[in-house]
Design an enzyme around this catalytic site. Structure first.
Site, PDB file in Angstrom:
ATOM      1  N   TYR A 208     -29.998   7.389 -24.910  1.00 32.35           N
ATOM      2  CA  TYR A 208     -28.667   7.015 -24.401  1.00 32.35           C
ATOM      3  C   TYR A 208     -27.872   8.269 -24.030  1.00 32.35           C
ATOM      4  O   TYR A 208     -27.806   9.223 -24.793  1.00 32.35           O
ATOM      5  CB  TYR A 208     -27.915   6.206 -25.456  1.00 32.35           C
ATOM      6  CG  TYR A 208     -28.566   4.872 -25.763  1.00 32.35           C
ATOM      7  CD1 TYR A 208     -29.007   4.578 -27.051  1.00 32.35           C
ATOM      8  CD2 TYR A 208     -28.778   3.948 -24.766  1.00 32.35           C
ATOM      9  CE1 TYR A 208     -29.624   3.370 -27.334  1.00 32.35           C
ATOM     10  CE2 TYR A 208     -29.399   2.739 -25.023  1.00 32.35           C
ATOM     11  CZ  TYR A 208     -29.813   2.451 -26.300  1.00 32.35           C
ATOM     12  OH  TYR A 208     -30.436   1.267 -26.564  1.00 32.35           O
ATOM     13  N   HIS A 263     -23.816   2.729 -23.500  1.00 30.28           N
ATOM     14  CA  HIS A 263     -23.787   2.972 -24.942  1.00 30.28           C
ATOM     15  C   HIS A 263     -22.579   3.790 -25.347  1.00 30.28           C
ATOM     16  O   HIS A 263     -22.662   4.658 -26.249  1.00 30.28           O
ATOM     17  CB  HIS A 263     -25.096   3.660 -25.341  1.00 30.28           C
ATOM     18  CG  HIS A 263     -25.617   3.284 -26.694  1.00 30.28           C
ATOM     19  ND1 HIS A 263     -25.239   3.950 -27.830  1.00 30.28           N
ATOM     20  CD2 HIS A 263     -26.449   2.301 -27.085  1.00 30.28           C
ATOM     21  CE1 HIS A 263     -25.849   3.391 -28.866  1.00 30.28           C
ATOM     22  NE2 HIS A 263     -26.579   2.391 -28.463  1.00 30.28           N
ATOM     23  N   GLU A 390     -32.250  -9.943 -24.897  1.00 25.67           N
ATOM     24  CA  GLU A 390     -32.987  -8.680 -25.031  1.00 25.67           C
ATOM     25  C   GLU A 390     -34.261  -9.009 -25.816  1.00 25.67           C
ATOM     26  O   GLU A 390     -34.181  -9.493 -26.939  1.00 25.67           O
ATOM     27  CB  GLU A 390     -32.132  -7.662 -25.777  1.00 25.67           C
ATOM     28  CG  GLU A 390     -32.743  -6.282 -25.930  1.00 25.67           C
ATOM     29  CD  GLU A 390     -31.770  -5.279 -26.579  1.00 25.67           C
ATOM     30  OE1 GLU A 390     -32.034  -4.074 -26.505  1.00 25.67           O
ATOM     31  OE2 GLU A 390     -30.745  -5.733 -27.163  1.00 25.67           O
TER      32      GLU A 390
HETATM   33  C1  GCO Z   1     -29.405  -1.984 -27.455  1.00 25.43           C
HETATM   34  C2  GCO Z   1     -28.740  -1.119 -28.461  1.00 25.43           C
HETATM   35  C3  GCO Z   1     -29.623  -0.496 -29.470  1.00 25.43           C
HETATM   36  C4  GCO Z   1     -28.802   0.203 -30.538  1.00 25.43           C
HETATM   37  C5  GCO Z   1     -29.495   0.144 -31.874  1.00 25.43           C
HETATM   38  C6  GCO Z   1     -28.623   0.727 -32.961  1.00 25.43           C
HETATM   39  O1  GCO Z   1     -28.748  -2.270 -26.455  1.00 25.43           O
HETATM   40  O2  GCO Z   1     -30.498  -2.431 -27.694  1.00 25.43           O
HETATM   41  O3  GCO Z   1     -27.828  -0.313 -27.847  1.00 25.43           O
HETATM   42  O4  GCO Z   1     -30.552   0.331 -28.941  1.00 25.43           O
HETATM   43  O5  GCO Z   1     -28.530   1.511 -30.191  1.00 25.43           O
HETATM   44  O6  GCO Z   1     -29.781  -1.165 -32.181  1.00 25.43           O
HETATM   45  O7  GCO Z   1     -29.302   0.790 -34.150  1.00 25.43           O
HETATM   46 MG    MG Z   2     -26.818  -1.522 -26.398  1.00 33.35          MG
END
Ligand code: GCO
Ligand code: MG
Length: 455
Positions: A208, A263, A390
């Site tokens: 990120y 993020h 997701e």
């Molecule tokens: C996503 C999230 C994750 C988080 C993670 C934190 O969109 O899947 O941003 O990647 O960063 O779950 O522990």
């Molecule tokens: Mg996320």
């Protein structure tokens, strides 16, 4: 008078009330009515097994990390031998306090209560700490809550989505992650995902905020912070992300739906400008442009662009989502179901969204247990305003520890049709995968001058 008698009486009185017509046909219909009410009584008895109220016999946390991610699952035992429920309480960055909240607080609180009364247990457990709406207690509460829904599904002998109103779609459309150090690598992964049947892909350059593109960790040269802190600069990430979208659209076509997660790594005004620069590439949604602490910026963003926005994985408090949904400042609500307190809360968030045309896109990365993914999917199947899910491919060890994991095929997630959430746990095997040594907290991320960045 037991249930069976009650329903027969009700059935018969309906029949006997009618004026007397020809005996034979009436006799026939009375018999038919009796048979029907027998069937109803039978089904009701089967559903409730004719047993006294089902009591909670115990609540415990199970910590396991089959693939290195700190998973926390709650098991609720009941007064009926062999009938138990499982729920997700996974908070990867703070698993131990969640387990204590479950074992030392929710167990004594819930023991002896009627397992059927999920809403009442949720409301009373929620206020039992007086202070509430925080990540640790919400996750603990979620584990208990999801486990009670699992029990109700098993008791009704139905997959959970049936109790939530049945299917609105045959399966759950998912997006998958496509990363890479440069646009060409991302392109390869997008092509691979499309070949696997995915229609929605999230594209990211490295981690990120693309820290691999940041070169000026001046704070390190000055000995500020600690060597494990990482450096993230705004400009390289912003410019590279625009180039990545341009590359993917020109190489992979206009059909594929593109998602991206900012993020919350850049200042809100920079995020607004980035979202506007991505508009020509028609993103399906841009996620987490701002941290929850800067929710007010959504008004400005809405005034400046119509790019669809997703927000919510960091939410713990209704104050964070009610306004954004009711003022239609976002298009997808993306809460992490265990971080908001479980299924009982998530289904209300979904219901709220329906009236404001806000669709769901529940958080579903690796640090959600298979129980949590199943809870996501059962709710996704049953709600009208489903947006996208997701999705992740569970690794073999996780599958062995959690028999019944949801499956992914052609970009769709399928729950297995077993009663309840449909996912079990092999406790013996789970115990073989203790949590990693590192407690799980996130190492700081800094700007070149050492300023801490929201992760
Ligand atoms: C996503 C999230 C994750 C988080 C993670 C934190 O969109 O899947 O941003 O990647 O960063 O779950 O522990
Ligand atoms: Mg996320």
């Amino acid at each position: 008078m037991n249930r069976r008698d009650l329903i027969q009486t009700l059935g018969l009185s309906a029949v006997l009330g009618a004026p007397l017509l020809s005996c034979a046909s009436k006799k026939g219909s009375i018999a038919a009515q009796a048979a029907t009410s027998d069937a109803i009584a039978d089904r009701y008895d089967k559903a409730t097994k004719g047993l006294p109220p089902l009591k909670i016999a115990g609540v415990k946390a199970i910590l396991t990390a089959p693939d290195g991610i700190r998973l926390c699952v709650v098991k609720v035992q009941t007064s009926e031998p062999g009938l138990y429920g499982l729920g997700c309480a996974t908070f990867n960055q703070r698993p131990l306090p969640v387990a204590v909240a479950v074992d030392k607080y929710l167990d004594p609180f819930a023991k002896g209560r009627d397992a059927d009364n999920i809403e009442d247990i949720w409301q009373t457990a929620y206020t039992s700490s007086y202070w509430r709406n925080g990540p640790v207690l919400n996750n603990a509460l979620s584990g208990l809550d999801q486990a009670l829904w699992d029990i109700k599904g098993k008791r009704a002998n139905m997959p959970l989505y049936q109790l939530l109103g049945g299917k609105c779609r045959f399966a759950v459309d998912c997006y998958t992650h496509c990363g890479g150090a440069d646009p060409a690598q991302v392109e390869n992964n997008v092509r691979r995902a499309k070949a696997q049947g995915f229609r929605y892909v999230r594209i990211q350059l490295g981690g990120y905020g693309s820290p691999h593109l940041s070169k000026q960790a001046h704070f390190k040269e000055q000995g500020f912070g600690s060597p494990s802190d990482s450096n993230m600069e705004i400009r390289p990430y912003v410019n590279a992300t625009v180039k990545m979208f341009e590359h993917i659209r020109s190489t992979c076509g206009d059909e594929v739906e593109l998602l991206h997660d900012i993020h919350e790594r850049i200042p809100p005004i920079e995020a607004i400008n980035l979202v506007k620069r991505l508009e020509p590439y028609r993103p399906f949604f841009i996620e987490d442009p701002f941290p929850p602490e800067a929710n007010e910026y959504f008004k400005m963003l809405r005034q400046q662009t119509s790019v669809p926005i997703a927000m919510g994985e960091l939410f713990n408090n209704p104050h964070e989502w009610v306004g954004l949904i009711s003022q239609q400042l976002i298009d997808f609500i993306r809460v992490h179901i265990s971080q908001v307190g479980g299924l009982t809360v998530a289904r209300k968030i979904a219901a709220l969204g329906e009236w404001f045309s806000v669709r769901t896109a529940w958080h579903g990365p690796g640090d959600v247990s298979p129980l949590g993914h199943a809870a996501n999917a059962h709710l996704d199947l049953a709600i009208h305003n489903f947006g996208i899910q997701e999705g992740i491919h569970f690794r073999n060890r996780t599958r062995e520890v959690f028999p019944g994991c949801p499956t992914l095929k052609d970009g769709y997630m399928y729950v297995n049709e077993a009663p309840g959430l449909g996912v079990d746990i092999n406790e013996e095997l789970a115990a073989k995968f203790p949590l990693p040594e590192h407690p799980g907290y996130w190492e700081p991320i800094r700007r070149p001058d050492g300023t801490a960045v929201r992760p």
